[in-house]
Design a protein around this motif. Structure first.
Motif, PDB file in Angstrom:
ATOM      1  N   UNK A  45      55.135  44.902  39.912  1.00 19.09           N
ATOM      2  CA  UNK A  45      55.675  45.235  41.567  1.00 19.09           C
ATOM      3  C   UNK A  45      55.431  45.426  43.077  1.00 19.09           C
ATOM      4  N   UNK A  46      55.662  45.107  44.016  1.00 17.41           N
ATOM      5  CA  UNK A  46      55.137  45.521  44.847  1.00 17.41           C
ATOM      6  C   UNK A  46      56.021  45.882  46.584  1.00 17.41           C
ATOM      7  N   UNK A  47      56.056  46.358  47.454  1.00 19.58           N
ATOM      8  CA  UNK A  47      57.260  46.388  48.562  1.00 19.58           C
ATOM      9  C   UNK A  47      56.607  45.168  49.846  1.00 19.58           C
ATOM     10  N   UNK A  48      55.642  44.314  49.236  1.00 17.74           N
ATOM     11  CA  UNK A  48      55.441  43.252  49.859  1.00 17.74           C
ATOM     12  C   UNK A  48      55.993  41.993  49.295  1.00 17.74           C
ATOM     13  N   UNK A  49      56.031  41.977  47.923  1.00 13.55           N
ATOM     14  CA  UNK A  49      56.682  40.907  46.883  1.00 13.55           C
ATOM     15  C   UNK A  49      55.208  40.050  46.173  1.00 13.55           C
ATOM     16  N   UNK A  50      54.351  40.982  46.396  1.00 15.05           N
ATOM     17  CA  UNK A  50      53.156  40.414  45.229  1.00 15.05           C
ATOM     18  C   UNK A  50      53.824  41.636  44.131  1.00 15.05           C
ATOM     19  N   UNK A  51      53.080  40.294  42.740  1.00 13.13           N
ATOM     20  CA  UNK A  51      53.434  41.369  41.215  1.00 13.13           C
ATOM     21  C   UNK A  51      52.570  40.474  40.138  1.00 13.13           C
ATOM     22  N   UNK A  52      52.837  41.432  39.264  1.00 15.57           N
ATOM     23  CA  UNK A  52      51.307  40.817  38.348  1.00 15.57           C
ATOM     24  C   UNK A  52      51.955  41.160  36.759  1.00 15.57           C
ATOM     25  N   UNK A  53      51.983  40.705  36.240  1.00 16.48           N
ATOM     26  CA  UNK A  53      51.748  40.484  34.621  1.00 16.48           C
ATOM     27  C   UNK A  53      51.174  40.787  33.413  1.00 16.48           C
ATOM     28  N   UNK A  54      51.537  41.273  32.873  1.00 16.46           N
ATOM     29  CA  UNK A  54      50.275  41.320  31.104  1.00 16.46           C
ATOM     30  C   UNK A  54      50.929  41.430  30.084  1.00 16.46           C
ATOM     31  N   UNK A  55      49.965  40.528  29.172  1.00 25.57           N
ATOM     32  CA  UNK A  55      51.512  40.545  27.581  1.00 25.57           C
ATOM     33  C   UNK A  55      50.832  41.937  27.004  1.00 25.57           C
ATOM     34  N   UNK A 110      27.094  39.657  25.566  1.00 30.47           N
ATOM     35  CA  UNK A 110      28.700  40.064  25.341  1.00 30.47           C
ATOM     36  C   UNK A 110      29.953  38.852  24.854  1.00 30.47           C
ATOM     37  N   UNK A 111      30.297  38.716  23.946  1.00 31.66           N
ATOM     38  CA  UNK A 111      30.462  37.932  23.193  1.00 31.66           C
ATOM     39  C   UNK A 111      31.441  38.286  23.180  1.00 31.66           C
ATOM     40  N   UNK A 112      33.092  37.597  24.220  1.00 35.67           N
ATOM     41  CA  UNK A 112      34.329  37.901  24.310  1.00 35.67           C
ATOM     42  C   UNK A 112      35.157  37.199  22.895  1.00 35.67           C
ATOM     43  N   UNK A 113      36.029  38.236  22.533  1.00 40.01           N
ATOM     44  CA  UNK A 113      36.543  38.370  21.741  1.00 40.01           C
ATOM     45  C   UNK A 113      38.529  37.788  22.022  1.00 40.01           C
ATOM     46  N   UNK A 114      38.671  36.790  21.603  1.00 37.31           N
ATOM     47  CA  UNK A 114      39.875  36.496  20.963  1.00 37.31           C
ATOM     48  C   UNK A 114      40.435  35.616  21.946  1.00 37.31           C
ATOM     49  N   UNK A 115      41.294  35.025  21.746  1.00 35.58           N
ATOM     50  CA  UNK A 115      41.608  33.225  22.113  1.00 35.58           C
ATOM     51  C   UNK A 115      42.559  33.944  23.514  1.00 35.58           C
ATOM     52  N   UNK A 116      43.183  34.963  23.241  1.00 34.37           N
ATOM     53  CA  UNK A 116      44.016  34.876  24.764  1.00 34.37           C
ATOM     54  C   UNK A 116      43.773  34.468  25.814  1.00 34.37           C
ATOM     55  N   UNK A 117      44.478  33.813  26.385  1.00 36.28           N
ATOM     56  CA  UNK A 117      44.559  33.528  27.860  1.00 36.28           C
ATOM     57  C   UNK A 117      43.128  34.160  29.064  1.00 36.28           C
ATOM     58  N   UNK A 118      43.564  36.073  29.172  1.00 34.38           N
ATOM     59  CA  UNK A 118      42.564  37.019  29.580  1.00 34.38           C
ATOM     60  C   UNK A 118      41.711  36.484  29.332  1.00 34.38           C
ATOM     61  N   UNK A 119      41.061  36.463  28.609  1.00 30.64           N
ATOM     62  CA  UNK A 119      39.221  36.448  27.844  1.00 30.64           C
ATOM     63  C   UNK A 119      39.487  34.804  27.838  1.00 30.64           C
ATOM     64  N   UNK A 120      39.975  33.838  28.377  1.00 23.74           N
ATOM     65  CA  UNK A 120      39.499  32.387  28.685  1.00 23.74           C
ATOM     66  C   UNK A 120      39.384  32.645  30.361  1.00 23.74           C
TER      67      UNK A 120
END
Length: 365
Positions: free
Chosen positions: A41-51, A294-304
């Motif tokens: 999280x940031x001082x301006x309210x912007x936020x990001x997440x990763x699983x 460069x074949x993308x590996x895996x089914x998770x959302x970032x790789x989507x």
């Protein structure tokens, strides 16, 4: 804008139902595990997440955040992803970071940037396509007959190809690969993943069978410590090799495989094992310079998202783990996966999130 907090939220990752397994010597699907979500999280309210959904993730990630990552990130500009990506590699020199954690901060920062700009990350990365075909990537079943039946179901559901994860026995696996080709005919793309189960002699034996059966690629038959062994394999088999999935070093290590002539189909790209979004894109651009995939590996959302951003990838990998096949929710009846539309990267909502975190995921601030 400055980073003001770095948090870890524990989540329950549900067990696979039914449970599944991989080749001999490898653990199968875990029971309910303690996954984790990294929240920046940031001082301006912007936020990001990763699983991080691997077993033991919460303990591992909380320790790294408390001991290493938080002090490094506090006060940093979240848009200086390049600088922070390099800092993670500097920290790795002393701390020997677990490979799946090396790109986690980068992925969360890309998610934050997408939320701030109200764009999906694949568009921030430049955007190459809005749909891609999916192949069915099997777990390991008991018999050849089960594999053939699963293949029939997958093709009927629209999947555009089949990749086998078999038993880890070179002779038995070779017979299965030949049987599958006879069963589906000459036009269905087939791939084989050895999950690093073989030494060089067995890898050569199996590779010759895959060449005979016209498999599209031969993936990770050996542990990826020896580029020289892979170079020798490439010289002795005609089936194209897809390499550098789990080896440390992201694009730097991938470059050695390509330069040695060992990546005759291409290299793997993923957020989880190749240094986050930034590392995966470096890998893709490196491979493109040598005119390999460069074949993308895996089914998770970032790789989507990666699948939609990388020009030199062929398929989306969709895991099939049961003998009664249910098409993954991202895959339509034509076997296509379409680009995400929401801002950032987003998280899957079929995990046991706490109420507060679930509200954050459903309604990004």
């Amino acid at each position: 804008m400055k980073i003001t907090h770095v948090e870890v939220h524990r989540i329950d990752v549900p067990a696979a139902d039914p449970p599944f397994r991989w080749r001999r010597g490898l653990a199968g699907s875990p029971p309910v595990g303690d996954g984790a979500v990294l929240h920046i999280g940031t001082d301006e309210g912007a936020e990001g997440v990763a699983l991080l959904a691997r077993p033991g993730a919460a303990v591992t990630l909380r320790d790294l955040v408390d001991r290493v990552f938080r002090d490094e990130l506090m006060g940093a500009d979240p848009f200086q992803r390049e600088w922070l990506w390099h800092r993670m590699w500097e920290l790795d020199r002393i701390h020997e970071l677990p490979l799946p954690t090396l790109g986690l901060i980068d992925t969360a920062l890309w998610d934050l940037a997408g939320r701030v700009t109200d764009q999906p990350v694949w568009q921030l990365l430049g955007g190459f396509r809005d749909a891609i075909p999916a192949y069915a990537s099997t777990s390991t079943f008991d018999t050849t007959e089960e594999f053939l039946d699963v293949a029939d179901q997958c093709l009927a559901l629209g999947y555009r190809g089949i990749k086998l994860h078999a038993w880890g026995d070179a002779r038995r696996d070779a017979a299965l690969c030949l049987a599958l080709r006879r069963h589906v005919g000459p036009d269905v793309p087939l791939m084989y993943d050895g999950s690093a189960g073989f030494d060089l002699p067995d890898a050569i034996f199996l590779g010759k069978a895959l060449a005979e059966a016209d498999y599209l690629w031969y993936e990770e038959p050996m542990r990826e410590f020896s580029v020289s062994a892979y170079r020798q394999l490439a010289e002795r088999v005609d089936v194209p090799l897809l390499v550098a999935e789990t080896s440390d070093g992201a694009h730097m290590n991938s470059a050695d495989f390509i330069r040695a002539g060992a990546a005759t189909f291409g290299v793997r790209a993923s957020t989880t094992l190749r240094g986050g979004v930034t590392g995966a894109m470096r890998t893709a651009h490196l491979a493109d310079a040598f005119r390999v995939r460069a074949e993308v590996h895996g089914s998770d959302i970032p790789n989507h998202h990666l699948c939609m951003a990388i020009s030199n990838t062929t398929y989306y990998e969709s895991l099939v783990t049961a003998t009664t096949v249910v098409r993954e929710r991202h895959v339509d009846d034509q076997g296509l996966v379409h680009a995400p539309t929401g801002p950032g990267i987003a998280l899957p909502l079929d995990y046991g999130y706490g109420a507060e975190l679930r509200a954050f995921v459903e309604q990004p601030r």
